[in-house]
Design a protein around this motif. Structure first.
Motif, PDB file in Angstrom:
ATOM      1  N   LYS A  35       1.073  74.139 173.850  1.00 22.36           N
ATOM      2  CA  LYS A  35       0.484  75.228 174.643  1.00 22.36           C
ATOM      3  C   LYS A  35       0.287  74.810 176.099  1.00 22.36           C
ATOM      4  O   LYS A  35       0.515  75.604 177.012  1.00 22.36           O
ATOM      5  N   VAL A  36      -0.128  73.579 176.308  1.00 28.37           N
ATOM      6  CA  VAL A  36      -0.306  73.088 177.686  1.00 28.37           C
ATOM      7  C   VAL A  36       1.051  72.989 178.366  1.00 28.37           C
ATOM      8  O   VAL A  36       1.213  73.386 179.526  1.00 28.37           O
ATOM      9  N   ARG A  37       2.039  72.474 177.639  1.00 26.51           N
ATOM     10  CA  ARG A  37       3.392  72.361 178.198  1.00 26.51           C
ATOM     11  C   ARG A  37       3.929  73.739 178.571  1.00 26.51           C
ATOM     12  O   ARG A  37       4.494  73.914 179.662  1.00 26.51           O
ATOM     13  N   ASN A  38       3.755  74.720 177.700  1.00 25.10           N
ATOM     14  CA  ASN A  38       4.232  76.066 178.002  1.00 25.10           C
ATOM     15  C   ASN A  38       3.528  76.651 179.226  1.00 25.10           C
ATOM     16  O   ASN A  38       4.152  77.342 180.032  1.00 25.10           O
ATOM     17  N   THR A  39       2.247  76.371 179.352  1.00 24.73           N
ATOM     18  CA  THR A  39       1.508  76.821 180.539  1.00 24.73           C
ATOM     19  C   THR A  39       2.079  76.173 181.796  1.00 24.73           C
ATOM     20  O   THR A  39       2.296  76.848 182.815  1.00 24.73           O
ATOM     21  N   MET A  40       2.346  74.878 181.731  1.00 20.51           N
ATOM     22  CA  MET A  40       2.932  74.173 182.880  1.00 20.51           C
ATOM     23  C   MET A  40       4.306  74.751 183.217  1.00 20.51           C
ATOM     24  O   MET A  40       4.644  74.934 184.390  1.00 20.51           O
ATOM     25  N   LEU A  41       5.100  75.058 182.201  1.00 17.86           N
ATOM     26  CA  LEU A  41       6.427  75.628 182.440  1.00 17.86           C
ATOM     27  C   LEU A  41       6.342  77.026 183.044  1.00 17.86           C
ATOM     28  O   LEU A  41       7.160  77.384 183.903  1.00 17.86           O
ATOM     29  N   ASN A  42       5.351  77.803 182.624  1.00 21.00           N
ATOM     30  CA  ASN A  42       5.157  79.135 183.221  1.00 21.00           C
ATOM     31  C   ASN A  42       4.762  79.015 184.685  1.00 21.00           C
ATOM     32  O   ASN A  42       5.261  79.766 185.531  1.00 21.00           O
ATOM     33  N   ILE A  43       3.887  78.090 184.977  1.00 21.10           N
ATOM     34  CA  ILE A  43       3.483  77.864 186.375  1.00 21.10           C
ATOM     35  C   ILE A  43       4.679  77.367 187.179  1.00 21.10           C
ATOM     36  O   ILE A  43       4.906  77.801 188.310  1.00 21.10           O
ATOM     37  N   LEU A  44       5.468  76.479 186.588  1.00 27.45           N
ATOM     38  CA  LEU A  44       6.657  75.951 187.258  1.00 27.45           C
ATOM     39  C   LEU A  44       7.618  77.085 187.619  1.00 27.45           C
ATOM     40  O   LEU A  44       8.140  77.132 188.737  1.00 27.45           O
ATOM     41  N   GLU A  45       7.818  78.014 186.695  1.00 28.18           N
ATOM     42  CA  GLU A  45       8.695  79.151 186.972  1.00 28.18           C
ATOM     43  C   GLU A  45       8.140  79.994 188.122  1.00 28.18           C
ATOM     44  O   GLU A  45       8.890  80.399 189.023  1.00 28.18           O
ATOM     45  N   ASP A  46       6.840  80.239 188.118  1.00 27.81           N
ATOM     46  CA  ASP A  46       6.220  80.992 189.213  1.00 27.81           C
ATOM     47  C   ASP A  46       6.413  80.273 190.546  1.00 27.81           C
ATOM     48  O   ASP A  46       6.701  80.907 191.570  1.00 27.81           O
ATOM     49  N   GLU A  47       6.248  78.967 190.531  1.00 20.62           N
ATOM     50  CA  GLU A  47       6.406  78.183 191.766  1.00 20.62           C
ATOM     51  C   GLU A  47       7.845  78.203 192.257  1.00 20.62           C
ATOM     52  O   GLU A  47       8.096  78.243 193.459  1.00 20.62           O
ATOM     53  N   HIS A  48       8.808  78.173 191.328  1.00 19.56           N
ATOM     54  CA  HIS A  48      10.213  78.289 191.733  1.00 19.56           C
ATOM     55  C   HIS A  48      10.474  79.647 192.373  1.00 19.56           C
ATOM     56  O   HIS A  48      11.226  79.738 193.353  1.00 19.56           O
ATOM     57  N   ASP A  49       9.859  80.688 191.850  1.00 16.87           N
ATOM     58  CA  ASP A  49      10.006  82.017 192.442  1.00 16.87           C
ATOM     59  C   ASP A  49       9.440  82.050 193.857  1.00 16.87           C
ATOM     60  O   ASP A  49      10.043  82.641 194.763  1.00 16.87           O
ATOM     61  N   ILE A  50       8.294  81.425 194.056  1.00 21.60           N
ATOM     62  CA  ILE A  50       7.686  81.359 195.394  1.00 21.60           C
ATOM     63  C   ILE A  50       8.606  80.595 196.346  1.00 21.60           C
ATOM     64  O   ILE A  50       8.861  81.034 197.478  1.00 21.60           O
ATOM     65  N   GLN A  51       9.107  79.458 195.879  1.00 24.76           N
ATOM     66  CA  GLN A  51      10.017  78.649 196.703  1.00 24.76           C
ATOM     67  C   GLN A  51      11.253  79.472 197.088  1.00 24.76           C
ATOM     68  O   GLN A  51      11.679  79.462 198.247  1.00 24.76           O
ATOM     69  N   ASP A  52      11.805  80.208 196.142  1.00 23.64           N
ATOM     70  CA  ASP A  52      12.977  81.035 196.400  1.00 23.64           C
ATOM     71  C   ASP A  52      12.664  82.132 197.415  1.00 23.64           C
ATOM     72  O   ASP A  52      13.457  82.388 198.323  1.00 23.64           O
ATOM     73  N   ASP A  53      11.501  82.750 197.290  1.00 29.56           N
ATOM     74  CA  ASP A  53      11.095  83.793 198.243  1.00 29.56           C
ATOM     75  C   ASP A  53      10.987  83.239 199.659  1.00 29.56           C
ATOM     76  O   ASP A  53      11.469  83.851 200.617  1.00 29.56           O
ATOM     77  N   VAL A  54      10.343  82.090 199.800  1.00 32.66           N
ATOM     78  CA  VAL A  54      10.174  81.485 201.132  1.00 32.66           C
ATOM     79  C   VAL A  54      11.537  81.083 201.698  1.00 32.66           C
ATOM     80  O   VAL A  54      11.834  81.335 202.868  1.00 32.66           O
ATOM     81  N   PHE A  55      12.387  80.490 200.849  1.00 31.43           N
ATOM     82  CA  PHE A  55      13.723  80.102 201.310  1.00 31.43           C
ATOM     83  C   PHE A  55      14.494  81.313 201.826  1.00 31.43           C
ATOM     84  O   PHE A  55      15.079  81.275 202.905  1.00 31.43           O
ATOM     85  N   HIS A  56      14.499  82.406 201.042  1.00 28.47           N
ATOM     86  CA  HIS A  56      15.261  83.585 201.455  1.00 28.47           C
ATOM     87  C   HIS A  56      14.683  84.220 202.721  1.00 28.47           C
ATOM     88  O   HIS A  56      15.444  84.721 203.553  1.00 28.47           O
ATOM     89  N   LEU A  57      13.378  84.175 202.876  1.00 27.66           N
ATOM     90  CA  LEU A  57      12.769  84.679 204.104  1.00 27.66           C
ATOM     91  C   LEU A  57      13.210  83.839 205.296  1.00 27.66           C
ATOM     92  O   LEU A  57      13.605  84.375 206.334  1.00 27.66           O
ATOM     93  N   MET A  58      13.172  82.521 205.134  1.00 28.00           N
ATOM     94  CA  MET A  58      13.610  81.633 206.219  1.00 28.00           C
ATOM     95  C   MET A  58      15.090  81.843 206.528  1.00 28.00           C
ATOM     96  O   MET A  58      15.484  81.903 207.692  1.00 28.00           O
ATOM     97  N   SER A  59      15.895  81.951 205.488  1.00 31.97           N
ATOM     98  CA  SER A  59      17.334  82.141 205.672  1.00 31.97           C
ATOM     99  C   SER A  59      17.621  83.454 206.388  1.00 31.97           C
ATOM    100  O   SER A  59      18.453  83.509 207.300  1.00 31.97           O
ATOM    101  N   SER A  60      16.919  84.519 205.997  1.00 31.17           N
ATOM    102  CA  SER A  60      17.159  85.832 206.611  1.00 31.17           C
ATOM    103  C   SER A  60      16.783  85.857 208.088  1.00 31.17           C
ATOM    104  O   SER A  60      17.333  86.649 208.853  1.00 31.17           O
ATOM    105  N   ARG A  61      15.864  84.984 208.475  1.00 30.57           N
ATOM    106  CA  ARG A  61      15.446  84.914 209.882  1.00 30.57           C
ATOM    107  C   ARG A  61      16.242  83.879 210.679  1.00 30.57           C
ATOM    108  O   ARG A  61      15.990  83.667 211.858  1.00 30.57           O
ATOM    109  N   GLY A  62      17.170  83.207 210.008  1.00 23.77           N
ATOM    110  CA  GLY A  62      17.989  82.200 210.686  1.00 23.77           C
ATOM    111  C   GLY A  62      17.299  80.855 210.837  1.00 23.77           C
ATOM    112  O   GLY A  62      17.776  79.991 211.561  1.00 23.77           O
TER     113      GLY A  62
END
Length: 87
Positions: A35-62
């Motif tokens: 259960k703890v591992r699954n919680t960590m993996l869920n948080i990890l997925e959320d963090e990857h989504d945040i990282q992807d959002d920031v990357f795409h924002l930076m990329s779109s602005r050059g």
């Protein structure tokens, strides 16, 4: 008074997101309780989504240019991985 640019702020955010994903990945690998591992993996997925959002924002602005790879380099990488060689 120092003012940070959008590029600097987003760059810091991207660096923080990369460090966070690395940490949650390590934490999830070290969990002994499912259960703890699954919680960590869920948080990890959320963090990857945040990282992807920031990357795409930076990329779109050059702020984070990503030039296209040369076909020759793509073929070389493909051949290396097909042969099981990573160097």
């Amino acid at each position: 008074m120092n003012q940070f640019t959008d590029k600097e702020i987003l760059g810091d955010g991207l660096s923080a997101a990369k460090a966070t994903t690395a940490n949650f990945n390590m934490f999830s690998n070290e969990c002994t309780h499912e259960k703890v591992r699954n919680t960590m993996l869920n948080i990890l997925e959320d963090e990857h989504d945040i990282q992807d959002d920031v990357f795409h924002l930076m990329s779109s602005r050059g702020y984070y240019p990503t030039p296209a790879a040369e076909n020759k380099k793509i073929l070389e990488a493909k051949q290396r991985f097909e042969c099981g060689v990573t160097r």
